[in-house]
Write a protein that holds these residues in place. Structure first.
Motif: not given
Ligand code: 6GU
Length: 261
Positions: A175-181, A220-235
């Motif tokens: 589900e959303s946010h369980s893995d940061g996406l 794609r959804r995370t980048a489009g709607r919530r880009p701040e969740l991706l910036v700085g995320a552990d890759a």
């Protein structure tokens, strides 16, 4: 888990007796007690608020009823719980996240103190700090009339993480946010509806391909709607294919973290 809520509108919390959390209470997985703050106000009008020292708009919640109400909660908690957590819903608190929900779901007891008006006399929080671990918590950057709706949201988010509350624990993983996406889009029958078709890949029966498509949709959804969740995320959790999608979306891995390019 045992949850106590103190509020001047105990009826506001009634929906927590319904649905999944209602069942959890029937099953003994969750004990939820809602207390009326006015039961701890002993003047003729059961007054819980007064004008602010220093002037200004609105009213402030008086300390005496809060002291008595929180003492009553403490007295009813197991002596074993040395310093129970006291959540104080406030737009001035730390932001409530799925990570905080997971953390709080580990506690044996939680107490919620619902403020109304301009807030609770600050000395209540000082006094409570010697007896509870006090955490002011906000739902987000907007203002509600009081803590009750916020408590409903938090208790629901925490309650559904308790063992046995959600029938299929798998549904907590994807589900959303369980893995940061954010979660991937979902579809059911019919496969064609008002000229809109279910993506072909989901009808293919190819589970590997479906898993890869879903993962790409999450990115794609995370980048489009919530880009701040991706910036700085552990890759480190992103493989070659995911990194290719991320690169197309404008994210590179720098020193193991995602950065915009
Ligand atoms: Cl937790 N309380 C109130 N009163 N307003 C809020 C909030 C909480 N979170 C966002 N706005």
């Amino acid at each position: 888990m045992r949850i106590d809520v103190v509020s001047i509108f105990p009826e506001y919390l009634a929906p927590l007796k319904l649905s999944l959390l209602g069942r959890a209470q029937e099953d003994g997985l969750l004990q939820l007690d809602v207390h009326d703050l006015r039961d701890f106000a002993f003047d003729r009008h059961r007054t819980v608020d007064d004008t602010p020292y220093g002037g200004g708009a609105g009213m402030v919640m008086k300390p005496e009823p809060w002291g008595l109400a929180l003492e009553a909660v403490l007295a009813s908690l197991e002596a074993a719980e040395r310093r129970p957590t006291l959540i104080v819903p406030s737009p001035a608190g730390e932001v409530f996240t799925q990570a905080l929900a997971y953390e709080l779901a580990e506690e044996p007891t939680l107490t919620f103190a619902c403020g109304r008006y301009e807030g609770i006399d600050e000395r209540v929080l000082e006094w409570a700090g010697e007896r509870f671990r006090v955490r002011p918590v906000s739902l987000g950057d907007y203002v509600l009339n009081g803590g009750e709706v916020a408590v409903m949201a938090m208790v629901e988010a925490i309650g559904r993480l308790l063992p046995g509350v959600v029938g299929n624990p798998e549904s907590l993983v994807e589900e959303s946010h369980s893995d940061g996406l954010l979660e991937y889009p979902v579809y059911t029958k019919p496969s064609s509806w008002r000229g809109h078709d279910v993506p072909e890949v989901l009808l293919s029966g190819n589970h590997g391909l479906i898993a890869r498509w879903r993962r790409e949709q999450q990115l794609r959804r995370t980048a489009g709607r919530r880009p701040e969740l991706l910036v700085g995320a552990d890759a480190s959790g992103f493989g070659r294919e995911e990194r290719a999608v991320l690169a197309e979306l404008g994210y590179d891995v720098v020193d193991g973290r995602l950065e915009r390019h």
